[in-house]
Scaffold this motif. Structure first.
Motif, mmCIF file in Angstrom:
data_model
loop_
_atom_site.group_PDB
_atom_site.id
_atom_site.type_symbol
_atom_site.label_atom_id
_atom_site.label_comp_id
_atom_site.label_asym_id
_atom_site.label_seq_id
_atom_site.Cartn_x
_atom_site.Cartn_y
_atom_site.Cartn_z
ATOM 1 N N LYS A 120 0.822 -1.217 0.000
ATOM 2 C CA LYS A 120 0.000 0.000 0.000
ATOM 3 C C LYS A 120 0.855 1.266 0.000
ATOM 4 C CE LYS A 120 -3.590 -2.259 2.820
ATOM 5 N NZ LYS A 120 -4.248 -2.222 4.140
ATOM 6 N N GLY A 121 2.165 1.086 0.217
ATOM 7 C CA GLY A 121 3.051 2.241 0.285
ATOM 8 C C GLY A 121 3.037 2.935 1.626
ATOM 9 N N ASP A 122 2.518 2.248 2.659
ATOM 10 C CA ASP A 122 2.421 2.836 3.990
ATOM 11 C C ASP A 122 3.717 2.581 4.768
ATOM 12 O OD1 ASP A 122 1.661 3.908 6.376
ATOM 13 O OD2 ASP A 122 -0.223 2.773 6.557
ATOM 14 N N ILE A 123 4.772 3.282 4.378
ATOM 15 C CA ILE A 123 6.083 3.106 5.007
ATOM 16 C C ILE A 123 6.056 3.581 6.455
ATOM 17 C CG2 ILE A 123 8.543 3.647 4.846
ATOM 18 C CD1 ILE A 123 7.496 2.007 2.527
ATOM 19 N N GLY A 124 5.268 4.632 6.718
ATOM 20 C CA GLY A 124 5.182 5.185 8.065
ATOM 21 C C GLY A 124 4.739 4.153 9.076
ATOM 22 N N PHE A 125 3.749 3.325 8.715
ATOM 23 C CA PHE A 125 3.266 2.293 9.633
ATOM 24 C C PHE A 125 4.371 1.288 9.938
ATOM 25 C CE2 PHE A 125 1.569 -1.908 10.487
ATOM 26 C CZ PHE A 125 0.671 -1.646 11.512
#
Length: 468
Positions: A120-125
Protein backbone atom coordinates in the motif's frame (compact mmCIF):
# COMPACT_ATOMS: atom_id res chain seq x y z
CA UNK A 1 47.37 -31.00 -1.80
CA UNK A 2 47.73 -34.57 -3.00
CA UNK A 3 44.64 -36.62 -3.72
CA UNK A 4 45.93 -39.42 -1.52
CA UNK A 5 46.35 -37.13 1.52
CA UNK A 6 42.88 -35.64 1.08
CA UNK A 7 41.32 -39.08 0.89
CA UNK A 8 43.31 -40.17 3.94
CA UNK A 9 42.13 -37.18 5.98
CA UNK A 10 38.56 -37.75 4.79
CA UNK A 11 38.67 -41.43 5.77
CA UNK A 12 40.16 -40.48 9.11
CA UNK A 13 37.38 -37.97 9.68
CA UNK A 14 34.74 -40.61 8.99
CA UNK A 15 36.57 -43.07 11.22
CA UNK A 16 36.78 -40.70 14.20
CA UNK A 17 33.05 -39.98 13.88
CA UNK A 18 32.14 -43.67 13.83
CA UNK A 19 34.37 -44.48 16.81
CA UNK A 20 32.85 -41.61 18.80
CA UNK A 21 29.25 -42.46 17.87
CA UNK A 22 29.60 -46.21 18.49
CA UNK A 23 31.43 -45.72 21.81
CA UNK A 24 28.93 -43.18 23.13
CA UNK A 25 25.97 -45.28 21.93
CA UNK A 26 27.30 -48.42 23.65
CA UNK A 27 28.31 -46.77 26.91
CA UNK A 28 25.09 -44.73 27.17
CA UNK A 29 22.88 -47.22 25.36
CA UNK A 30 19.75 -46.18 27.28
CA UNK A 31 20.16 -42.69 25.82
CA UNK A 32 21.66 -43.57 22.44
CA UNK A 33 20.48 -41.56 19.44
CA UNK A 34 17.46 -42.91 17.61
CA UNK A 35 18.07 -44.53 14.24
CA UNK A 36 16.67 -41.49 12.41
CA UNK A 37 19.27 -39.17 13.93
CA UNK A 38 22.07 -41.66 13.34
CA UNK A 39 21.15 -41.77 9.65
CA UNK A 40 21.07 -37.97 9.52
CA UNK A 41 24.48 -37.64 11.15
CA UNK A 42 26.16 -40.42 9.21
CA UNK A 43 24.70 -39.07 5.98
CA UNK A 44 26.07 -35.58 6.70
CA UNK A 45 29.56 -36.89 7.49
CA UNK A 46 29.74 -39.20 4.46
CA UNK A 47 28.27 -36.52 2.18
CA UNK A 48 30.96 -34.00 3.10
CA UNK A 49 34.06 -36.15 3.30
CA UNK A 50 33.34 -38.50 0.39
CA UNK A 51 32.15 -35.86 -2.08
CA UNK A 52 34.94 -33.41 -1.19
CA UNK A 53 37.57 -36.11 -1.76
CA UNK A 54 35.92 -37.11 -5.05
CA UNK A 55 35.21 -33.72 -6.64
CA UNK A 56 38.31 -31.76 -5.62
CA UNK A 57 40.67 -33.99 -7.68
CA UNK A 58 38.26 -33.84 -10.62
CA UNK A 59 37.91 -30.05 -10.62
CA UNK A 60 41.33 -28.83 -9.48
CA UNK A 61 42.80 -28.71 -13.01
CA UNK A 62 39.84 -26.98 -14.70
CA UNK A 63 40.31 -23.45 -16.00
CA UNK A 64 38.91 -20.82 -13.57
CA UNK A 65 35.67 -20.05 -15.44
CA UNK A 66 34.85 -23.73 -15.87
CA UNK A 67 35.62 -24.30 -12.19
CA UNK A 68 33.32 -21.44 -11.16
CA UNK A 69 30.47 -22.80 -13.26
CA UNK A 70 30.79 -26.31 -11.83
CA UNK A 71 31.02 -25.06 -8.26
CA UNK A 72 28.06 -22.71 -8.57
CA UNK A 73 25.64 -25.00 -10.41
CA UNK A 74 26.41 -28.10 -8.34
CA UNK A 75 26.08 -26.06 -5.14
CA UNK A 76 22.81 -24.49 -6.33
CA UNK A 77 21.31 -27.83 -7.38
CA UNK A 78 22.13 -29.39 -4.00
CA UNK A 79 20.72 -26.46 -2.05
CA UNK A 80 17.51 -26.15 -4.06
CA UNK A 81 16.92 -29.89 -3.71
CA UNK A 82 17.46 -29.64 0.05
CA UNK A 83 15.12 -26.64 0.38
CA UNK A 84 12.30 -28.61 -1.27
CA UNK A 85 13.07 -31.77 0.73
CA UNK A 86 13.33 -29.98 4.09
CA UNK A 87 10.08 -28.10 3.47
CA UNK A 88 8.10 -31.35 3.30
CA UNK A 89 10.29 -33.10 5.89
CA UNK A 90 9.47 -30.47 8.53
CA UNK A 91 5.82 -30.70 7.56
CA UNK A 92 5.88 -34.46 8.17
CA UNK A 93 7.76 -34.16 11.47
CA UNK A 94 6.36 -30.94 12.96
CA UNK A 95 3.09 -30.30 11.16
CA UNK A 96 4.40 -27.01 9.70
CA UNK A 97 7.39 -26.12 7.48
CA UNK A 98 9.67 -24.94 10.30
CA UNK A 99 12.22 -26.84 12.38
CA UNK A 100 10.72 -25.52 15.62
CA UNK A 101 8.48 -22.70 16.90
CA UNK A 102 10.40 -19.55 17.71
CA UNK A 103 12.24 -16.85 15.76
CA UNK A 104 11.58 -18.41 12.36
CA UNK A 105 7.79 -18.47 12.76
CA UNK A 106 7.85 -14.94 14.20
CA UNK A 107 9.91 -13.59 11.30
CA UNK A 108 7.54 -15.16 8.77
CA UNK A 109 4.28 -14.01 10.36
CA UNK A 110 5.47 -10.46 10.97
CA UNK A 111 6.95 -10.05 7.50
CA UNK A 112 3.74 -11.26 5.84
CA UNK A 113 1.79 -8.81 7.99
CA UNK A 114 4.08 -5.86 7.16
CA UNK A 115 4.21 -6.74 3.45
CA UNK A 116 0.53 -5.78 3.13
CA UNK A 117 1.37 -2.25 4.25
CA UNK A 118 4.43 -2.11 1.99
CA UNK A 119 2.23 -2.91 -1.02
CA UNK A 120 0.00 0.00 0.00
CA UNK A 121 3.05 2.24 0.28
CA UNK A 122 2.42 2.84 3.99
CA UNK A 123 6.08 3.11 5.01
CA UNK A 124 5.18 5.18 8.06
CA UNK A 125 3.27 2.29 9.63
CA UNK A 126 6.20 -0.07 9.08
CA UNK A 127 8.65 2.36 10.68
CA UNK A 128 6.35 2.86 13.67
CA UNK A 129 5.91 -0.91 14.02
CA UNK A 130 9.66 -1.53 13.99
CA UNK A 131 10.29 1.24 16.54
CA UNK A 132 7.54 -0.06 18.80
CA UNK A 133 8.34 -3.78 18.81
CA UNK A 134 12.05 -4.04 18.07
CA UNK A 135 14.63 -2.71 20.50
CA UNK A 136 17.77 -3.23 18.42
CA UNK A 137 18.83 -2.17 14.95
CA UNK A 138 20.12 -5.70 14.29
CA UNK A 139 16.65 -7.16 14.88
CA UNK A 140 15.21 -5.27 11.91
CA UNK A 141 17.36 -6.10 8.88
CA UNK A 142 16.10 -9.61 8.25
CA UNK A 143 12.49 -8.65 8.89
CA UNK A 144 12.74 -5.79 6.39
CA UNK A 145 14.32 -8.15 3.85
CA UNK A 146 11.51 -10.70 4.27
CA UNK A 147 8.88 -7.97 4.10
CA UNK A 148 10.22 -6.81 0.73
CA UNK A 149 10.28 -10.40 -0.59
CA UNK A 150 6.71 -11.09 0.50
CA UNK A 151 5.53 -7.74 -0.89
CA UNK A 152 6.92 -8.75 -4.30
CA UNK A 153 6.26 -12.50 -4.39
CA UNK A 154 3.45 -12.99 -1.87
CA UNK A 155 3.49 -15.02 1.37
CA UNK A 156 5.25 -18.08 -0.12
CA UNK A 157 8.11 -18.88 2.27
CA UNK A 158 9.81 -21.13 -0.32
CA UNK A 159 10.84 -18.01 -2.28
CA UNK A 160 12.95 -16.78 0.62
CA UNK A 161 14.57 -20.20 0.98
CA UNK A 162 15.34 -20.40 -2.74
CA UNK A 163 17.04 -17.01 -2.43
CA UNK A 164 19.06 -18.39 0.47
CA UNK A 165 20.08 -21.29 -1.77
CA UNK A 166 21.21 -18.81 -4.44
CA UNK A 167 23.25 -16.85 -1.88
CA UNK A 168 24.79 -20.00 -0.46
CA UNK A 169 25.77 -21.22 -3.94
CA UNK A 170 27.38 -17.91 -4.86
CA UNK A 171 29.09 -17.88 -1.45
CA UNK A 172 31.22 -20.78 -2.73
CA UNK A 173 32.54 -18.51 -5.52
CA UNK A 174 33.18 -15.70 -3.05
CA UNK A 175 35.10 -18.10 -0.80
CA UNK A 176 37.16 -19.22 -3.80
CA UNK A 177 38.05 -15.65 -4.79
CA UNK A 178 39.00 -14.61 -1.26
CA UNK A 179 41.05 -17.69 -0.41
CA UNK A 180 42.82 -18.04 -3.78
CA UNK A 181 43.80 -14.37 -3.73
CA UNK A 182 45.12 -14.76 -0.19
CA UNK A 183 46.65 -18.24 -0.15
CA UNK A 184 46.90 -19.40 -3.75
CA UNK A 185 44.90 -21.37 -6.30
CA UNK A 186 45.12 -24.80 -4.62
CA UNK A 187 43.77 -23.46 -1.34
CA UNK A 188 41.04 -21.49 -3.09
CA UNK A 189 39.76 -24.51 -4.98
CA UNK A 190 39.77 -26.82 -1.97
CA UNK A 191 37.99 -24.19 0.15
CA UNK A 192 35.34 -23.72 -2.56
CA UNK A 193 34.74 -27.47 -2.93
CA UNK A 194 34.42 -27.90 0.84
CA UNK A 195 31.98 -24.98 0.84
CA UNK A 196 29.87 -26.72 -1.82
CA UNK A 197 29.49 -29.86 0.30
CA UNK A 198 29.52 -28.37 3.82
CA UNK A 199 26.21 -29.66 5.25
CA UNK A 200 25.53 -26.75 7.61
CA UNK A 201 25.76 -24.25 4.72
CA UNK A 202 23.17 -26.35 2.90
CA UNK A 203 20.88 -26.96 5.86
CA UNK A 204 20.50 -23.32 6.89
CA UNK A 205 18.97 -22.66 3.46
CA UNK A 206 15.97 -24.67 4.67
CA UNK A 207 15.58 -22.59 7.85
CA UNK A 208 13.71 -19.31 8.15
CA UNK A 209 16.44 -17.53 10.12
CA UNK A 210 18.84 -14.73 9.22
CA UNK A 211 22.17 -16.58 9.36
CA UNK A 212 22.50 -17.29 5.63
CA UNK A 213 21.99 -13.68 4.60
CA UNK A 214 24.35 -12.51 7.34
CA UNK A 215 27.07 -14.99 6.33
CA UNK A 216 26.75 -14.01 2.68
CA UNK A 217 26.99 -10.27 3.37
CA UNK A 218 29.97 -10.62 5.74
CA UNK A 219 32.08 -12.89 3.53
CA UNK A 220 31.28 -10.83 0.44
CA UNK A 221 32.30 -7.68 2.36
CA UNK A 222 35.64 -9.29 3.30
CA UNK A 223 36.24 -10.39 -0.28
CA UNK A 224 35.52 -6.89 -1.61
CA UNK A 225 37.81 -5.34 1.02
CA UNK A 226 40.55 -7.74 0.00
CA UNK A 227 39.98 -6.98 -3.70
CA UNK A 228 40.04 -3.23 -3.08
CA UNK A 229 43.47 -3.32 -1.42
CA UNK A 230 45.14 -5.99 -3.55
CA UNK A 231 43.86 -4.70 -6.92
CA UNK A 232 44.64 -1.05 -6.03
CA UNK A 233 41.63 -0.05 -8.15
CA UNK A 234 40.28 2.74 -5.95
CA UNK A 235 37.15 3.55 -7.91
CA UNK A 236 34.09 5.02 -6.24
CA UNK A 237 32.19 1.73 -6.56
CA UNK A 238 35.07 -0.41 -5.26
CA UNK A 239 35.28 1.84 -2.19
CA UNK A 240 31.56 2.25 -1.51
CA UNK A 241 30.50 -1.36 -2.11
CA UNK A 242 32.32 -2.91 0.90
CA UNK A 243 31.14 0.01 3.04
CA UNK A 244 27.55 -0.67 1.95
CA UNK A 245 27.89 -4.40 2.64
CA UNK A 246 29.37 -3.71 6.07
CA UNK A 247 26.55 -1.29 6.84
CA UNK A 248 23.97 -3.91 5.89
CA UNK A 249 25.48 -6.47 8.27
CA UNK A 250 24.62 -4.17 11.19
CA UNK A 251 20.97 -4.83 10.37
CA UNK A 252 21.49 -8.55 10.99
CA UNK A 253 24.00 -8.77 13.86
CA UNK A 254 25.80 -5.70 15.15
CA UNK A 255 28.99 -7.46 16.20
CA UNK A 256 29.50 -8.80 12.65
CA UNK A 257 29.70 -5.26 11.30
CA UNK A 258 32.10 -4.22 14.06
CA UNK A 259 34.31 -7.25 13.36
CA UNK A 260 34.42 -6.35 9.66
CA UNK A 261 35.60 -2.82 10.44
CA UNK A 262 38.17 -4.15 12.90
CA UNK A 263 39.46 -6.72 10.38
CA UNK A 264 39.87 -4.10 7.66
CA UNK A 265 41.72 -1.82 10.07
CA UNK A 266 44.13 -4.64 11.04
CA UNK A 267 44.61 -5.59 7.38
CA UNK A 268 45.61 -2.04 6.46
CA UNK A 269 47.95 -1.65 9.42
CA UNK A 270 49.74 -4.95 8.74
CA UNK A 271 49.79 -4.75 4.92
CA UNK A 272 53.31 -4.54 3.42
CA UNK A 273 54.32 -1.24 1.83
CA UNK A 274 54.21 -2.64 -1.70
CA UNK A 275 50.49 -3.22 -1.11
CA UNK A 276 49.63 -0.07 0.83
CA UNK A 277 52.14 2.78 1.07
CA UNK A 278 52.55 4.81 4.26
CA UNK A 279 50.43 7.67 2.91
CA UNK A 280 47.77 5.24 1.76
CA UNK A 281 47.71 3.63 5.22
CA UNK A 282 47.17 6.99 6.90
CA UNK A 283 44.35 7.90 4.53
CA UNK A 284 42.67 4.49 4.74
CA UNK A 285 42.98 4.24 8.52
CA UNK A 286 41.56 7.74 8.89
CA UNK A 287 38.66 6.90 6.57
CA UNK A 288 38.02 3.67 8.50
CA UNK A 289 37.99 5.66 11.74
CA UNK A 290 35.47 8.11 10.30
CA UNK A 291 33.20 5.26 9.19
CA UNK A 292 33.50 3.69 12.64
CA UNK A 293 32.59 6.97 14.35
CA UNK A 294 29.58 7.42 12.07
CA UNK A 295 28.35 3.99 13.14
CA UNK A 296 29.10 4.55 16.85
CA UNK A 297 27.26 7.88 17.07
CA UNK A 298 24.04 6.43 15.69
CA UNK A 299 21.53 3.90 17.00
CA UNK A 300 24.13 1.23 16.21
CA UNK A 301 26.47 2.68 18.80
CA UNK A 302 23.75 2.58 21.43
CA UNK A 303 23.04 -1.02 20.52
CA UNK A 304 26.73 -1.94 20.92
CA UNK A 305 26.59 -0.53 24.44
CA UNK A 306 23.49 -2.59 25.19
CA UNK A 307 25.11 -5.65 23.63
CA UNK A 308 28.17 -5.17 25.83
CA UNK A 309 26.09 -4.97 28.99
CA UNK A 310 23.88 -7.94 28.15
CA UNK A 311 26.52 -10.24 26.67
CA UNK A 312 29.84 -9.57 28.34
CA UNK A 313 28.51 -8.68 31.77
CA UNK A 314 26.22 -11.69 31.38
CA UNK A 315 28.98 -14.11 30.39
CA UNK A 316 27.91 -16.39 33.25
CA UNK A 317 24.31 -16.43 31.96
CA UNK A 318 24.43 -20.09 30.88
CA UNK A 319 25.87 -21.17 34.23
CA UNK A 320 23.11 -19.35 36.11
CA UNK A 321 20.44 -20.67 33.74
CA UNK A 322 21.54 -24.29 34.13
CA UNK A 323 21.85 -23.84 37.90
CA UNK A 324 18.28 -22.51 38.07
CA UNK A 325 17.09 -25.61 36.20
CA UNK A 326 18.74 -27.79 38.81
CA UNK A 327 21.39 -29.13 36.46
CA UNK A 328 24.67 -30.28 37.95
CA UNK A 329 28.08 -29.02 36.79
CA UNK A 330 26.48 -25.67 35.82
CA UNK A 331 29.74 -23.97 36.83
CA UNK A 332 31.41 -25.45 33.72
CA UNK A 333 29.12 -23.43 31.43
CA UNK A 334 30.92 -20.20 32.30
CA UNK A 335 32.59 -18.49 29.35
CA UNK A 336 36.02 -18.55 31.01
CA UNK A 337 35.98 -22.35 30.77
CA UNK A 338 34.49 -22.48 27.27
CA UNK A 339 36.68 -19.74 25.74
CA UNK A 340 39.70 -21.95 24.78
CA UNK A 341 37.42 -24.09 22.61
CA UNK A 342 36.25 -21.22 20.40
CA UNK A 343 37.15 -22.84 17.08
CA UNK A 344 35.81 -26.23 18.16
CA UNK A 345 32.60 -25.57 20.09
CA UNK A 346 29.85 -26.51 20.23
CA UNK A 347 30.68 -30.21 20.32
CA UNK A 348 28.41 -32.66 18.52
CA UNK A 349 25.53 -34.02 20.65
CA UNK A 350 25.38 -37.81 20.31
CA UNK A 351 22.77 -38.69 22.95
CA UNK A 352 19.01 -38.29 23.01
CA UNK A 353 19.11 -35.57 25.69
CA UNK A 354 19.49 -32.82 23.09
CA UNK A 355 17.05 -30.65 21.10
CA UNK A 356 15.70 -32.24 17.91
CA UNK A 357 17.39 -29.66 15.68
CA UNK A 358 20.80 -30.33 17.26
CA UNK A 359 20.40 -34.11 16.95
CA UNK A 360 19.51 -33.65 13.30
CA UNK A 361 22.65 -31.54 12.75
CA UNK A 362 25.05 -33.51 14.93
CA UNK A 363 27.01 -34.79 11.92
CA UNK A 364 27.36 -31.25 10.58
CA UNK A 365 28.54 -30.02 13.97
CA UNK A 366 31.06 -32.86 14.14
CA UNK A 367 32.54 -31.83 10.78
CA UNK A 368 33.26 -28.39 12.23
CA UNK A 369 34.77 -30.03 15.32
CA UNK A 370 37.08 -32.11 13.10
CA UNK A 371 38.10 -29.25 10.78
CA UNK A 372 38.84 -26.99 13.75
CA UNK A 373 42.31 -28.55 14.04
CA UNK A 374 43.24 -27.46 10.53
CA UNK A 375 41.75 -24.00 11.07
CA UNK A 376 43.86 -23.51 14.20
CA UNK A 377 46.96 -25.07 12.62
CA UNK A 378 46.69 -22.66 9.70
CA UNK A 379 47.77 -19.89 12.07
CA UNK A 380 50.97 -21.83 12.79
CA UNK A 381 51.56 -22.36 9.07
CA UNK A 382 50.94 -18.67 8.29
CA UNK A 383 53.71 -17.66 10.69
CA UNK A 384 55.94 -20.51 9.54
CA UNK A 385 55.63 -19.39 5.93
CA UNK A 386 55.79 -15.71 6.92
CA UNK A 387 52.38 -15.12 5.35
CA UNK A 388 50.78 -13.74 8.48
CA UNK A 389 50.37 -10.32 6.84
CA UNK A 390 48.34 -11.89 4.02
CA UNK A 391 46.43 -13.82 6.67
CA UNK A 392 45.59 -10.69 8.67
CA UNK A 393 42.17 -9.82 7.13
CA UNK A 394 40.73 -13.32 7.46
CA UNK A 395 42.45 -14.00 10.77
CA UNK A 396 41.46 -10.70 12.40
CA UNK A 397 37.79 -11.14 11.49
CA UNK A 398 37.64 -14.78 12.56
CA UNK A 399 39.48 -14.29 15.86
CA UNK A 400 37.46 -11.16 16.69
CA UNK A 401 34.09 -12.79 15.97
CA UNK A 402 34.88 -16.05 17.77
CA UNK A 403 36.35 -14.10 20.68
CA UNK A 404 33.18 -12.04 21.07
CA UNK A 405 30.91 -15.09 20.85
CA UNK A 406 33.00 -17.01 23.39
CA UNK A 407 32.96 -14.03 25.77
CA UNK A 408 29.16 -13.87 25.76
CA UNK A 409 26.23 -16.01 26.82
CA UNK A 410 26.05 -17.40 23.26
CA UNK A 411 29.35 -19.30 23.68
CA UNK A 412 27.76 -22.71 23.28
CA UNK A 413 25.05 -21.80 20.76
CA UNK A 414 25.51 -23.55 17.41
CA UNK A 415 23.57 -20.82 15.63
CA UNK A 416 25.93 -18.05 16.77
CA UNK A 417 28.97 -20.00 15.57
CA UNK A 418 27.63 -20.41 12.02
CA UNK A 419 28.98 -17.05 10.68
CA UNK A 420 32.50 -18.32 11.45
CA UNK A 421 32.16 -21.50 9.36
CA UNK A 422 33.10 -20.23 5.85
CA UNK A 423 36.42 -18.85 7.10
CA UNK A 424 37.05 -22.02 9.10
CA UNK A 425 36.82 -23.79 5.74
CA UNK A 426 39.24 -21.29 4.19
CA UNK A 427 41.72 -21.67 7.04
CA UNK A 428 41.35 -25.46 7.03
CA UNK A 429 41.95 -25.58 3.27
CA UNK A 430 45.11 -23.49 3.68
CA UNK A 431 46.42 -25.87 6.35
CA UNK A 432 45.54 -29.00 4.35
CA UNK A 433 47.29 -27.75 1.23
CA UNK A 434 50.47 -26.86 3.17
CA UNK A 435 50.75 -29.70 5.68
CA UNK A 436 54.15 -31.21 6.38
CA UNK A 437 54.60 -34.84 7.27
CA UNK A 438 55.70 -33.94 10.80
CA UNK A 439 52.49 -31.92 11.28
CA UNK A 440 50.46 -35.13 11.24
CA UNK A 441 51.54 -36.09 14.77
CA UNK A 442 49.67 -33.03 16.04
CA UNK A 443 46.67 -34.00 13.94
CA UNK A 444 46.59 -37.48 15.47
CA UNK A 445 46.90 -36.00 18.97
CA UNK A 446 44.02 -33.64 18.25
CA UNK A 447 41.80 -36.50 17.02
CA UNK A 448 42.51 -38.36 20.26
CA UNK A 449 41.58 -35.29 22.28
CA UNK A 450 38.45 -34.79 20.17
CA UNK A 451 37.28 -38.33 20.94
CA UNK A 452 37.76 -37.72 24.66
CA UNK A 453 36.02 -34.33 24.42
CA UNK A 454 33.01 -35.76 22.56
CA UNK A 455 32.64 -38.53 25.13
CA UNK A 456 33.01 -36.09 28.05
CA UNK A 457 30.58 -33.61 26.48
CA UNK A 458 27.84 -36.18 26.03
CA UNK A 459 28.48 -37.67 29.47
CA UNK A 460 28.14 -34.15 30.90
CA UNK A 461 24.78 -33.69 29.15
CA UNK A 462 23.47 -36.80 30.88
CA UNK A 463 25.26 -36.33 34.22
CA UNK A 464 23.96 -32.77 34.56
CA UNK A 465 20.43 -34.19 34.47
CA UNK A 466 21.25 -36.97 36.91
CA UNK A 467 20.80 -39.66 34.25
CA UNK A 468 24.20 -41.33 34.70
Amino acid sequence: MGTRLLRYISAFGIGVYLVALITISLVFRDYALQTLWIFWGLGEVLFFFVLTSVFYPRWKHDDPKQFWRKVFWVALAIRVAYVIFSYYYYYSQMGYPFDKPGDAVGYYNRSVYLSRYLRKGDIGFIVDYLNRYFMGFSDRGYLIWLTVIHAIFGPNLLIDRFLKALMSAYLCIVVYKLSSRTFGERTGRLAAVMCVFMPILIQICGLHIKEMEMIFLSILALERMDYLIRSKKYTVWNILFPILLTGLTFGFRTVVGMCLIFAFFVFIVLSPRDLVCKKGKIITISATGVVLLVFLFTAIGNEMEVYYRLNFSGSDYLSKKYDSLGLEYAELAKSKYLFPGGFVLPLAPMVEEAPMHNKMLHGSIYIKNFLAFFAMWSIVIAFRQKKWRDFSLIGAYELAYIGIVMSSFTANSERYHEPAIPLILVMAAYAMTHLRRKDMKYFYAYCGLLLVALFAWNWLKLAARGLV
